[in-house]
Scaffold this motif. Sequence first.
Motif, PDB file in Angstrom:
ATOM      1  N   VAL B  59       5.147  -3.393   4.093  1.00 32.14           N
ATOM      2  CA  VAL B  59       4.100  -2.382   4.234  1.00 32.14           C
ATOM      3  C   VAL B  59       2.992  -2.933   5.131  1.00 32.14           C
ATOM      4  O   VAL B  59       2.586  -4.091   4.990  1.00 32.14           O
ATOM      5  CB  VAL B  59       3.513  -1.997   2.855  1.00 32.14           C
ATOM      6  N   ARG B  62      -0.743   1.785   9.486  1.00 27.78           N
ATOM      7  CA  ARG B  62       0.043   2.818  10.158  1.00 27.78           C
ATOM      8  C   ARG B  62       0.323   2.415  11.615  1.00 27.78           C
ATOM      9  O   ARG B  62      -0.614   2.011  12.330  1.00 27.78           O
ATOM     10  CB  ARG B  62      -0.706   4.165  10.081  1.00 27.78           C
ATOM     11  N   SER B  87      -5.409  -1.779  -0.987  1.00 22.95           N
ATOM     12  CA  SER B  87      -4.089  -1.139  -0.891  1.00 22.95           C
ATOM     13  C   SER B  87      -3.017  -2.085  -1.418  1.00 22.95           C
ATOM     14  O   SER B  87      -2.067  -1.661  -2.087  1.00 22.95           O
ATOM     15  CB  SER B  87      -3.770  -0.779   0.571  1.00 22.95           C
ATOM     16  N   ASP B  90      -3.172  -1.996  -5.136  1.00 20.72           N
ATOM     17  CA  ASP B  90      -2.526  -0.780  -5.661  1.00 20.72           C
ATOM     18  C   ASP B  90      -1.004  -0.944  -5.699  1.00 20.72           C
ATOM     19  O   ASP B  90      -0.338  -0.556  -6.663  1.00 20.72           O
ATOM     20  CB  ASP B  90      -2.882   0.429  -4.782  1.00 20.72           C
ATOM     21  N   LEU B  91      -0.503  -1.532  -4.620  1.00 25.72           N
ATOM     22  CA  LEU B  91       0.951  -1.753  -4.554  1.00 25.72           C
ATOM     23  C   LEU B  91       1.391  -2.729  -5.654  1.00 25.72           C
ATOM     24  O   LEU B  91       2.405  -2.528  -6.325  1.00 25.72           O
ATOM     25  CB  LEU B  91       1.344  -2.342  -3.197  1.00 25.72           C
ATOM     26  N   ASP B  94       1.808  -1.168  -8.949  1.00 32.82           N
ATOM     27  CA  ASP B  94       2.781  -0.073  -9.073  1.00 32.82           C
ATOM     28  C   ASP B  94       3.910  -0.493 -10.030  1.00 32.82           C
ATOM     29  O   ASP B  94       4.444  -1.608  -9.933  1.00 32.82           O
ATOM     30  CB  ASP B  94       3.368   0.247  -7.686  1.00 32.82           C
ATOM     31  N   ASP B 262       5.994   7.418  -0.931  1.00 32.61           N
ATOM     32  CA  ASP B 262       4.649   7.373  -1.515  1.00 32.61           C
ATOM     33  C   ASP B 262       3.700   6.566  -0.635  1.00 32.61           C
ATOM     34  O   ASP B 262       2.516   6.914  -0.516  1.00 32.61           O
ATOM     35  CB  ASP B 262       4.700   6.756  -2.924  1.00 32.61           C
ATOM     36  N   VAL B 263       4.228   5.482  -0.045  1.00 30.88           N
ATOM     37  CA  VAL B 263       3.377   4.672   0.844  1.00 30.88           C
ATOM     38  C   VAL B 263       2.979   5.485   2.062  1.00 30.88           C
ATOM     39  O   VAL B 263       1.822   5.458   2.501  1.00 30.88           O
ATOM     40  CB  VAL B 263       4.109   3.374   1.256  1.00 30.88           C
ATOM     41  N   GLU B 264       3.945   6.208   2.606  1.00 32.84           N
ATOM     42  CA  GLU B 264       3.645   7.029   3.791  1.00 32.84           C
ATOM     43  C   GLU B 264       2.588   8.100   3.465  1.00 32.84           C
ATOM     44  O   GLU B 264       1.830   8.502   4.348  1.00 32.84           O
ATOM     45  CB  GLU B 264       4.937   7.695   4.304  1.00 32.84           C
ATOM     46  N   ASP B 265       2.580   8.527   2.190  1.00 32.66           N
ATOM     47  CA  ASP B 265       1.616   9.573   1.790  1.00 32.66           C
ATOM     48  C   ASP B 265       0.391   8.970   1.115  1.00 32.66           C
ATOM     49  O   ASP B 265      -0.387   9.698   0.478  1.00 32.66           O
ATOM     50  CB  ASP B 265       2.290  10.546   0.806  1.00 32.66           C
ATOM     51  N   TYR B 266       0.205   7.689   1.221  1.00 33.42           N
ATOM     52  CA  TYR B 266      -0.889   7.005   0.515  1.00 33.42           C
ATOM     53  C   TYR B 266      -2.230   7.563   0.981  1.00 33.42           C
ATOM     54  O   TYR B 266      -2.510   7.642   2.177  1.00 33.42           O
ATOM     55  CB  TYR B 266      -0.788   5.506   0.822  1.00 33.42           C
ATOM     56  N   LEU B 271      -0.683   4.210   5.954  1.00 33.08           N
ATOM     57  CA  LEU B 271       0.152   3.015   5.920  1.00 33.08           C
ATOM     58  C   LEU B 271       1.561   3.331   6.421  1.00 33.08           C
ATOM     59  O   LEU B 271       1.982   4.489   6.442  1.00 33.08           O
ATOM     60  CB  LEU B 271       0.239   2.456   4.499  1.00 33.08           C
TER      61      LEU B 271
END
Lengths: 229, 423
Positions: B59, B62, B87, B90-91, B94, B262-266, B271
């Motif tokens: 990760v 972007r 971030s 957060d990961l 998870d 989910d990462v793409e929509d963080y 990201l």
Amino acid sequence: MVIEAEDLQFVRRGGGFSLTLPSFSMAAGEAMAVLGSSGSGKSTLLDLIGGVLRPTAGRLSLFGQDATGLSSTALDRLRGDRMGVIFQEHNVLPFATVRQNVALGVRFSAARRARLTGPVDAEIERLLTLMGLEPAAVLHRHASDLSVGQRQRVAAARALLGAPDLIIADEPTSALDEGNQARFMALLNAARQETGAALLFVTHDPRLVEGFDQVLRLDEPAQSHGEDD
Amino acid sequence: MPGSMLALAIGSVLSRRLSLALTVLTMALSVALFLSVERLRIAARDSFDGTISGVDVLVGARGGELGLLLYTVFQIGDAAPSMRWSSFEDLAEDDRVEWSVPISLGDSHRGYRVVATTSGFFDHVRTGRDRPLRFAASSGERIDDVGVVVGAWVARDLNYGLGALIEIQHGLASAGDRSHQDSPLPVTGILEPTGTPIDYSVFVSVRAFEALHNGWRGSVPSETALDVLTVDLADPAFTPSLITAVYVGMKSKRRIFQLVEDVEDYGPEPLTAVLPGVTLSQLWVLVGSAEQALQLLAILIVVVALAGQITLLLATLDLRRREIAIYRALGAQPGLIGGLLVLEALVIGLIAAAVGLLFAIVGTGLAGSVLGSVLKLDLGATLLTPSQALALAAFIGVSAASGVPAGLLAYRTSLQDGMRARF
């Protein structure tokens, strides 16, 4: 009979050379000279008798078998088992020893190996002696180290090894001087008579045909057309 | 073949030893080149494929997936930290994530890239086929303090041992006034060779990395630089605000794609999530054509050598007509004469393969360290892989088969010549 030839004809594929032979026969132990000039078909005749060429017409019997009906493999076997060959030149493998060259005489024929009366090395030495060579002096020398005359005698010893019924000699003296020619002929005849082999001797030199039981002349213009190899 | 005939065959070969030796040498060199290229190719591919394993998701901020992979894994390009530490946290929290390791890039040491991370990097990241990272030497301290871990090549090249003090340069400059010269850090670990960019990396903790940059504004040095060796790195002040990327290991592989989505929509920041294996395959498609070209070239060289063998056999056939005529007059059948030539071609192929293999082993052994430094490749210890052994067997087979044209010609010649050699 060793050879029986009736009305033999040979035409090279594609034309260019044809040979018509008179009928002749050769008995066991007999010596026949084939006399002819260059291109008269002497070599073709040897190839026919050796079984590497097949006659276009006529009948050829070798050792009582109809040679025209034999397969190539059977003809190769017949040649290996019952014939010894001496060439005009290039008779020996230059990279091999005298012993190896003479031993080749029985390499491809179980029948000739079976006819050896003793160990092959003893037989090689005996034949070399018969041909006027000193075995101890030449046996392990490379053939390339020998003189032309010595090489021809080695080739003769090879042709005699395993007591073949027929020796084919294709102008074996042409590369020798006069003195060596006579010596070679004398040695060959003596050795042949001892083994009992028949001799088919090809030459273009009329002086060499004296003493042969038969002489087959191929000089008649009607007998060959074109160039023999 | 009876021994005496073999002796004659050997005698015949030896009588042509110069031309044959040159042909065998040419063929052996082509085999050596082919095997060496194959070994190099396999090493390159293994090195490429094995650069990173055990990491399920990568990760970063972007951007392009390939770019993220290139600068984090292959250390190609220049990437400043641009992903928030929050971030990463957060990961890490998870439920689907088994482990996560932060990566910060941007500094260097005498030309080698510095990777700021945590001790988790050495626990979780694998190379090759799931091979864990191993320490060749270690003082026993974890990297999370001020210690530095160096890759095998760095230690060898710069002659570093445990306890050596090294300075980290700011950015990718190799020297000059942008060095964090006030805080030399001790080497506390040296990794075993991996054949990957890890060998050429210098690892520090993300917190020490942050402390080193305390007070820096971009590439402008701090006037109040800290002595990192004396500060308490556990201080929250040394928690990085930005990192470059995060390596993620999943509890279940089946949930990888869900996490990627989910990462793409963080929400907090844009990201990019990359599946390293998939992206590596995409990358190999781009660079793999060079591999194919190399392989094709090596095969062509072998083909040319085999063509040379056929030429030699055909060329020497004329010189051997008297030999063939003698065999024929003595009753040898044409098939046997053809077989002799095929056997000779087989023997030439066997000798060339053996000598070529020897050349390849010696050559790659001698060139191994040079290739290692220039191409950054570990050629490995395997002398002959199964595929190379198969290729070698195929070479011998084709070599023997290349005797067939000469054998057929000898067969035909012997029929034409009969009992006499015609010159």
